[in-house]
Design an enzyme around this catalytic site. Structure first.
Site, PDB file in Angstrom:
ATOM      1  N   HIS A 120      -3.200  17.554  53.068  1.00 34.92           N
ATOM      2  CA  HIS A 120      -2.278  18.312  53.905  1.00 34.92           C
ATOM      3  C   HIS A 120      -0.933  18.359  53.187  1.00 34.92           C
ATOM      4  O   HIS A 120      -0.590  17.465  52.417  1.00 34.92           O
ATOM      5  CB  HIS A 120      -2.160  17.590  55.254  1.00 34.92           C
ATOM      6  CG  HIS A 120      -1.417  18.338  56.308  1.00 34.92           C
ATOM      7  ND1 HIS A 120      -0.039  18.375  56.355  1.00 34.92           N
ATOM      8  CD2 HIS A 120      -1.855  19.046  57.388  1.00 34.92           C
ATOM      9  CE1 HIS A 120       0.341  19.077  57.414  1.00 34.92           C
ATOM     10  NE2 HIS A 120      -0.734  19.506  58.040  1.00 34.92           N
ATOM     11  N   ASP A 197      -3.696   8.748  54.668  1.00 33.48           N
ATOM     12  CA  ASP A 197      -3.350   9.678  55.735  1.00 33.48           C
ATOM     13  C   ASP A 197      -4.511   9.663  56.731  1.00 33.48           C
ATOM     14  O   ASP A 197      -5.566  10.228  56.477  1.00 33.48           O
ATOM     15  CB  ASP A 197      -3.138  11.075  55.141  1.00 33.48           C
ATOM     16  CG  ASP A 197      -2.962  12.158  56.203  1.00 33.48           C
ATOM     17  OD1 ASP A 197      -3.077  11.864  57.405  1.00 33.48           O
ATOM     18  OD2 ASP A 197      -2.714  13.321  55.816  1.00 33.48           O
ATOM     19  N   GLN A 200      -6.495  12.620  60.790  1.00 31.74           N
ATOM     20  CA  GLN A 200      -7.754  13.178  61.281  1.00 31.74           C
ATOM     21  C   GLN A 200      -8.841  12.111  61.439  1.00 31.74           C
ATOM     22  O   GLN A 200      -9.955  12.431  61.852  1.00 31.74           O
ATOM     23  CB  GLN A 200      -8.250  14.267  60.324  1.00 31.74           C
ATOM     24  CG  GLN A 200      -7.320  15.445  60.162  1.00 31.74           C
ATOM     25  CD  GLN A 200      -7.180  16.285  61.417  1.00 31.74           C
ATOM     26  OE1 GLN A 200      -7.996  16.202  62.327  1.00 31.74           O
ATOM     27  NE2 GLN A 200      -6.146  17.096  61.473  1.00 31.74           N
ATOM     28  N   LYS A 223      -2.953  13.955  68.036  1.00 30.54           N
ATOM     29  CA  LYS A 223      -4.299  14.333  67.627  1.00 30.54           C
ATOM     30  C   LYS A 223      -5.371  13.446  68.258  1.00 30.54           C
ATOM     31  O   LYS A 223      -6.560  13.691  68.092  1.00 30.54           O
ATOM     32  CB  LYS A 223      -4.415  14.297  66.100  1.00 30.54           C
ATOM     33  CG  LYS A 223      -3.545  15.328  65.385  1.00 30.54           C
ATOM     34  CD  LYS A 223      -3.755  15.294  63.882  1.00 30.54           C
ATOM     35  CE  LYS A 223      -2.748  16.164  63.148  1.00 30.54           C
ATOM     36  NZ  LYS A 223      -2.908  17.603  63.417  1.00 30.54           N
ATOM     37  N   CYS A 363      -1.940  24.354  56.392  1.00 28.90           N
ATOM     38  CA  CYS A 363      -1.030  23.449  55.666  1.00 28.90           C
ATOM     39  C   CYS A 363      -1.754  22.779  54.500  1.00 28.90           C
ATOM     40  O   CYS A 363      -1.584  21.581  54.248  1.00 28.90           O
ATOM     41  CB  CYS A 363      -0.433  22.398  56.604  1.00 28.90           C
ATOM     42  SG  CYS A 363       0.626  23.073  57.884  1.00 28.90           S
TER      43      CYS A 363
END
Length: 408
Positions: A120, A197, A200, A223, A363
């Site tokens: 991202h 990261d 997700q 999220k 993104c």
């Protein structure tokens, strides 16, 4: 998955353009269950106050809820201590903090920062800026044809000059689930730190940062059925202790003199100003909700949804699906294009039938370039989606294809 789960999300009980809403954009932001909404409402109605400062009842209640949320996050990701849990605005802020604080102090000219093409933008731009500032080299791990990474390519990219490796756990475009535990091991063998990261991943998988042995892990509340504006940075205690804050003001100080100041201990030295109190309360309620459902069940459900969606969508002539073909290697994200139809047009036609999907570059423009496309459409599934949503999506895609065939 319990068929009643949809009823816990009041926003799903509506029509869009005369059709029942099918929400397939959870990778962008998830919907919120009643329990999270009520937790926020209760905080503002009964406990609203600033934290750590007052001795009155409301201040004590707010502090208990805020720090209680930190304990809940610690347990959720299995960190060693609440001192390793920093509340921030989201994943983007967390990655920027690591780049600006740890990166500036440890990356020198000629050093390497290693990332992948599937990141991202929030896990690319901070490292680009750091590399420019410090004269470092930004390197990318090559991807396999199916959008996965091989450990062979990881070993080829990471060297003894590498100081930071930063990688997405689950791609927000391809749904690829990366072997971050194995990558962290390789990074450590070369003396580098590993940033993950987890934006997700945290909503969909059980997270154990000690087992992953990552040095930093970031994720966002919105999220994972929580509120917007709250996120978490996990960092190993010894690393956070050595890092300097990048935002200064109230709340994060110990002593302020005329010409010098000292900082509070972890984690508060990174939480300048009035903290995100209500967001933390909502995040705690979101964690309760997800754990009651069960992360194992959520992951299993999403693999099932992705497999079914890919199977049914692959039968549509002229539809391309990107990412791993093996559903076991991907989360509940299916990114696709209809040949000769712009994804924005596909998303617009689907919206007319009440189906919400994402369209654009997500993104992730370097990944779009790698895929040799300018944009894609994306359907992302979560615990409140079911097989009827897939059927509606497939029906909508067939209608879109017919519509544009007639137009062109």
């Amino acid at each position: 998955m319990n068929p009643e789960i949809k009823s816990y999300f009041p926003i799903l009980n509506q029509e869009i353009n005369g059709h029942p809403l099918v929400y397939l954009d959870s990778a962008a932001t998830s919907q919120k269950p009643t329990s999270v909404i009520e937790a926020l409402k209760e905080y503002y109605e009964f406990d609203n106050s600033n934290v750590h400062r007052g001795v009155h009842t409301l201040g004590n209640r707010a502090t208990e809820k805020y720090e209680g949320a930190r304990e809940k996050v610690q347990q959720f990701i299995k960190a060693n201590s609440t001192q390793e849990i920093v509340f921030l605005r989201g994943t983007t802020t967390a990655i920027n903090l690591v780049a600006q604080s740890y990166g500036r102090a440890n990356v020198e000219e000629g050093d390497e920062i290693v990332i992948t093409y599937m990141e991202h933008h929030s896990n690319i731009i901070p490292w680009q800026q750091l590399a420019k500032e410090r004269g470092a080299v930004l390197k990318y791990i090559e991807l396999e044809e199916d959008g996965t990474i091989s450990l062979e390519n990881v070993r080829a990219a990471i060297t003894d000059r590498t100081k930071i490796v930063s990688m997405v756990y689950v791609s927000n475009v391809l749904g690829t689930m990366n072997p971050v535990k194995e990558v962290a091991k390789i990074a450590h063998e070369h003396g580098a730190v590993m940033m993950v990261d987890g934006a997700q991943a945290a909503p969909h998988l059980k997270i154990d940062v000690q087992d992953l042995d990552c040095d930093f892990f970031a994720f966002s509340g919105h999220k994972m059925v929580g509120p917007t504006g709250i996120g978490v940075l996990y960092g190993k205690k010894h690393l956070l202790e050595a890092m300097e804050p990048v935002e200064f003001g109230g709340e994060m100080i110990d002593f302020v003199g005329l010409y010098d100041s000292t900082w509070k201990e972890l984690p508060w030295k990174f939480e300048g100003g009035t903290p995100i109190i209500a967001g933390a309360v909502g995040l705690a309620a979101a964690i309760d909700f997800l754990q009651e459902i069960g992360l194992d069940e959520i992951e299993k459900h999403e693999h099932h949804m992705a497999a079914m969606a890919m199977d049914k969508m692959s039968k549509i002539e002229g539809l391309d699906i990107y990412g791993p073909t093996d559903p076991a290697k991907r989360a509940g994200i299916v990114t696709f294009n209809l040949k000769e139809v712009h994804p924005h047009d596909v998303a617009t036609v689907l919206d007319m039938s009440g189906i919400a999907v994402r369209a654009g570059h997500h993104c992730a423009q370097p990944l779009m370039k790698w895929l040799d496309v300018t944009a894609t459409a994306r359907a992302s599934f979560y615990l409140y989606n079911d097989e009827s949503d897939i059927d509606r999506l497939v029906e909508g895609l067939r209608s879109a294809k017919e519509y544009f065939s007639d137009v062109f």
